[in-house]
Design a protein around this motif. Structure first.
Motif, PDB file in Angstrom:
ATOM      1  N   VAL A  88     -18.861  -2.500   4.429  1.00 44.02           N
ATOM      2  CA  VAL A  88     -18.177  -2.219   3.480  1.00 44.02           C
ATOM      3  C   VAL A  88     -16.946  -2.374   3.912  1.00 44.02           C
ATOM      4  CG1 VAL A  88     -18.463   0.213   3.380  1.00 44.02           C
ATOM      5  CG2 VAL A  88     -17.835  -0.693   0.954  1.00 44.02           C
ATOM      6  N   ALA A  89     -16.357  -1.859   4.962  1.00 46.51           N
ATOM      7  CA  ALA A  89     -14.853  -2.042   5.312  1.00 46.51           C
ATOM      8  C   ALA A  89     -14.678  -3.436   5.320  1.00 46.51           C
ATOM      9  CB  ALA A  89     -14.983  -0.411   6.487  1.00 46.51           C
ATOM     10  N   ASP A  90     -15.201  -3.935   5.615  1.00 46.16           N
ATOM     11  CA  ASP A  90     -14.712  -5.158   5.665  1.00 46.16           C
ATOM     12  C   ASP A  90     -14.637  -5.593   4.278  1.00 46.16           C
ATOM     13  OD1 ASP A  90     -15.451  -5.021   8.430  1.00 46.16           O
ATOM     14  OD2 ASP A  90     -17.134  -6.445   8.377  1.00 46.16           O
ATOM     15  N   ILE A  91     -15.409  -5.578   3.539  1.00 48.40           N
ATOM     16  CA  ILE A  91     -14.835  -5.673   2.260  1.00 48.40           C
ATOM     17  C   ILE A  91     -13.747  -5.127   1.536  1.00 48.40           C
ATOM     18  CG2 ILE A  91     -15.764  -5.718  -0.443  1.00 48.40           C
ATOM     19  CD1 ILE A  91     -18.486  -5.503   0.351  1.00 48.40           C
ATOM     20  N   VAL A  92     -13.661  -4.395   1.713  1.00 46.73           N
ATOM     21  CA  VAL A  92     -11.950  -3.205   0.845  1.00 46.73           C
ATOM     22  C   VAL A  92     -11.135  -3.596   2.119  1.00 46.73           C
ATOM     23  CG1 VAL A  92     -11.113  -1.159   1.836  1.00 46.73           C
ATOM     24  CG2 VAL A  92     -12.933  -1.238   1.566  1.00 46.73           C
ATOM     25  N   HIS A  96      -7.887  -6.008   0.127  1.00 50.84           N
ATOM     26  CA  HIS A  96      -6.805  -5.483   0.678  1.00 50.84           C
ATOM     27  C   HIS A  96      -5.412  -6.998   0.368  1.00 50.84           C
ATOM     28  CE1 HIS A  96      -3.175  -4.584   3.752  1.00 50.84           C
ATOM     29  NE2 HIS A  96      -3.103  -4.012   2.761  1.00 50.84           N
ATOM     30  N   ASP A  97      -6.057  -7.627   1.577  1.00 50.49           N
ATOM     31  CA  ASP A  97      -5.494  -9.545   1.766  1.00 50.49           C
ATOM     32  C   ASP A  97      -5.749 -10.466   0.565  1.00 50.49           C
ATOM     33  OD1 ASP A  97      -5.083  -7.982   4.710  1.00 50.49           O
ATOM     34  OD2 ASP A  97      -7.242  -8.791   5.909  1.00 50.49           O
ATOM     35  N   GLY A  98      -6.290  -9.889  -0.190  1.00 49.96           N
ATOM     36  CA  GLY A  98      -6.317 -11.007  -1.424  1.00 49.96           C
ATOM     37  C   GLY A  98      -7.364 -11.794  -1.267  1.00 49.96           C
ATOM     38  N   ASN A 113      -5.734   4.167  -0.522  1.00 57.60           N
ATOM     39  CA  ASN A 113      -4.280   3.443   0.578  1.00 57.60           C
ATOM     40  C   ASN A 113      -4.232   1.425   0.352  1.00 57.60           C
ATOM     41  OD1 ASN A 113      -2.535   6.239   0.867  1.00 57.60           O
ATOM     42  ND2 ASN A 113      -3.649   6.442   2.269  1.00 57.60           N
ATOM     43  N   GLU A 114      -5.476   1.734   0.846  1.00 56.21           N
ATOM     44  CA  GLU A 114      -5.320  -0.110   0.430  1.00 56.21           C
ATOM     45  C   GLU A 114      -5.635  -0.941  -0.626  1.00 56.21           C
ATOM     46  OE1 GLU A 114      -5.259  -1.858   4.041  1.00 56.21           O
ATOM     47  OE2 GLU A 114      -4.926   1.130   4.532  1.00 56.21           O
ATOM     48  N   VAL A 115      -5.878  -0.188  -1.393  1.00 57.11           N
ATOM     49  CA  VAL A 115      -6.927  -0.157  -2.938  1.00 57.11           C
ATOM     50  C   VAL A 115      -6.594   0.064  -4.093  1.00 57.11           C
ATOM     51  CG1 VAL A 115      -8.286  -2.369  -1.903  1.00 57.11           C
ATOM     52  CG2 VAL A 115      -8.767   0.055  -3.013  1.00 57.11           C
ATOM     53  N   SER A 116      -7.185  -0.321  -5.207  1.00 59.21           N
ATOM     54  CA  SER A 116      -6.349   0.193  -6.253  1.00 59.21           C
ATOM     55  C   SER A 116      -8.326   0.308  -7.076  1.00 59.21           C
ATOM     56  CB  SER A 116      -5.732  -0.400  -7.926  1.00 59.21           C
ATOM     57  OG  SER A 116      -4.380  -0.225  -7.146  1.00 59.21           O
ATOM     58  N   PHE A 117      -8.225   1.475  -7.280  1.00 61.94           N
ATOM     59  CA  PHE A 117      -9.368   2.114  -8.302  1.00 61.94           C
ATOM     60  C   PHE A 117      -9.694   2.153  -9.253  1.00 61.94           C
ATOM     61  CE2 PHE A 117     -10.469   3.313  -3.649  1.00 61.94           C
ATOM     62  CZ  PHE A 117     -11.481   2.910  -3.247  1.00 61.94           C
ATOM     63  N   MET A 220     -18.016   6.642  -6.681  1.00 61.08           N
ATOM     64  CA  MET A 220     -18.288   5.385  -6.202  1.00 61.08           C
ATOM     65  C   MET A 220     -17.369   4.287  -8.366  1.00 61.08           C
ATOM     66  SD  MET A 220     -20.354   4.437  -4.491  1.00 61.08           S
ATOM     67  CE  MET A 220     -20.062   3.150  -3.592  1.00 61.08           C
ATOM     68  N   ALA A 221     -16.692   3.652  -7.003  1.00 62.71           N
ATOM     69  CA  ALA A 221     -15.882   3.400  -8.765  1.00 62.71           C
ATOM     70  C   ALA A 221     -15.393   1.830  -8.167  1.00 62.71           C
ATOM     71  CB  ALA A 221     -14.101   3.790  -8.549  1.00 62.71           C
ATOM     72  N   ILE A 222     -15.079   1.014  -9.437  1.00 63.00           N
ATOM     73  CA  ILE A 222     -14.389  -0.402  -8.673  1.00 63.00           C
ATOM     74  C   ILE A 222     -13.034  -0.830  -8.427  1.00 63.00           C
ATOM     75  CG2 ILE A 222     -14.077  -2.588  -9.992  1.00 63.00           C
ATOM     76  CD1 ILE A 222     -15.241  -1.866 -12.354  1.00 63.00           C
ATOM     77  N   ALA A 223     -12.993  -1.723  -7.409  1.00 63.97           N
ATOM     78  CA  ALA A 223     -11.953  -1.606  -5.942  1.00 63.97           C
ATOM     79  C   ALA A 223     -10.975  -2.907  -6.453  1.00 63.97           C
ATOM     80  CB  ALA A 223     -12.232  -1.197  -4.728  1.00 63.97           C
ATOM     81  N   ILE A 224      -9.680  -2.762  -6.675  1.00 65.35           N
ATOM     82  CA  ILE A 224      -9.389  -4.234  -6.974  1.00 65.35           C
ATOM     83  C   ILE A 224      -7.836  -4.549  -6.254  1.00 65.35           C
ATOM     84  CG2 ILE A 224     -10.023  -4.165  -8.926  1.00 65.35           C
ATOM     85  CD1 ILE A 224      -7.185  -3.415 -10.748  1.00 65.35           C
ATOM     86  N   PRO A 225      -7.332  -5.033  -5.666  1.00 67.09           N
ATOM     87  CA  PRO A 225      -6.090  -5.304  -4.942  1.00 67.09           C
ATOM     88  C   PRO A 225      -5.359  -4.051  -5.221  1.00 67.09           C
ATOM     89  CG  PRO A 225      -7.424  -7.981  -5.018  1.00 67.09           C
ATOM     90  CD  PRO A 225      -7.864  -6.660  -6.005  1.00 67.09           C
ATOM     91  N   LYS A 226      -4.327  -3.643  -4.472  1.00 64.40           N
ATOM     92  CA  LYS A 226      -2.853  -3.786  -4.902  1.00 64.40           C
ATOM     93  C   LYS A 226      -2.190  -4.674  -6.136  1.00 64.40           C
ATOM     94  CE  LYS A 226      -3.477   0.427  -3.243  1.00 64.40           C
ATOM     95  NZ  LYS A 226      -2.872   2.132  -3.771  1.00 64.40           N
ATOM     96  N   GLY A 227      -1.588  -4.243  -6.491  1.00 64.00           N
ATOM     97  CA  GLY A 227      -0.774  -4.916  -7.490  1.00 64.00           C
ATOM     98  C   GLY A 227      -0.707  -5.661  -8.992  1.00 64.00           C
TER      99      GLY A 227
END
Length: 266
Positions: A88-92, A96-98, A113-117, A220-227
């Motif tokens: 999962v760390a690789d997915i995060v 983060h990198d889009g 700090n890396e993604v939005s939830f 557990m929550a949905i993670a999406i890219p910042k922005g």
């Protein structure tokens, strides 16, 4: 004058109605472009955990991230592209990198700090798995010199447990699959992660058991890219709908997800 006023009122009402009819699809289309800018929702998954993806006896994939990603893609009216990782760390990092649009993972402050939830989807207990005939029968037996606790590299467990155990040794594993092999070689004495993953591991390790109790919980929550925070209201409605409609319960059953409880509503 009255006739003219009534005609103007009808025209204004019609214009308002048309705006309402056209505005919702326009907003939905805008959210689809925001959440899936490539035209397909890129869903990050890793094998071996029902919170992400597992394969049933018929060879059909299931999992919280896998199936919720499919449900969201249908809701947005876009295609879906599953992107596999080892952990999962690789997915995060990829989110983060889009490079990935969506996953479901533990919403820790560090990851925030890396993604939005989104709002929480499920709460999941954290625990410990020991192999057959292990001398470790209770959580109180763990913190002793020579005891080796396996954790997934880059996980919450790896960051959290060193402060909890002063005498035992924390041993990172590249993946859950690797960890099972490490048990066989005597490289670890127990494994620490969320209980749904531990149940999956125990199914492949005859005689293995999960110790009573827990050392915390994952939210557990949905993670999406910042922005892309403008899409969070839609994601939160989506989560609430999946919870209330029973779809989330079905996803858990299909994935064999054990050790979870309902998330508190925000």
């Amino acid at each position: 004058m009255r006739t003219s006023s009534r005609r103007f009122a009808r025209t204004a009402l019609l214009a308002f109605a048309m705006t309402g009819l056209l505005g919702a699809p326009a907003r939905a289309d805008g959210e689809a472009k925001l959440l899936a800018p490539s035209g397909s929702l890129r869903v990050g998954i890793y094998p071996g955990s029902p919170t992400s993806m597992v394969t049933d006896a018929a060879g059909q994939p299931h999992g919280l991230a896998y199936d919720l990603g499919g449900e969201l893609a249908k809701r947005l009216g876009v295609g879906i592209d599953y992107v596999r990782f080892q952990r999962v760390a690789d997915i995060v990092t990829a989110i983060h990198d889009g490079q990935v649009d969506f996953t479901v993972t533990n919403a820790t402050p560090a990851r925030a700090n890396e993604v939005s939830f989104s709002q929480p989807v499920l709460a999941i207990e954290l625990g410990y798995l020991v192999p057959a005939n292990s001398p470790i029968g209770r959580i109180e037996d763990i913190d002793r010199p020579g005891v080796k606790i396996g954790v997934t590299k880059g996980s919450t467990s790896e960051r959290t447990l060193p402060a909890k155990f002063r005498s035992a040794t924390i041993v990172p594993a590249e993946s859950v699959k690797v960890a099972i092999a490490m048990f066989g070689r005597g490289e670890i004495d127990l494994y620490a992660t969320n209980k749904p993953t531990l149940f999956e591991m125990s199914d492949q390790m005859p005689g293995a058991k999960i110790l009573d109790g827990n050392w915390g919980a994952e939210h557990m929550a949905i993670a999406i890219p910042k922005g892309r925070e403008d899409a969070l209201p839609l994601l939160n409605r989506f989560v609430a709908d999946e919870q209330s409609s029973g779809v989330l319960d079905t996803i858990q059953q299909q994935a064999g997800l054990r050790g979870a409880s309902k998330a508190a509503r925000e």
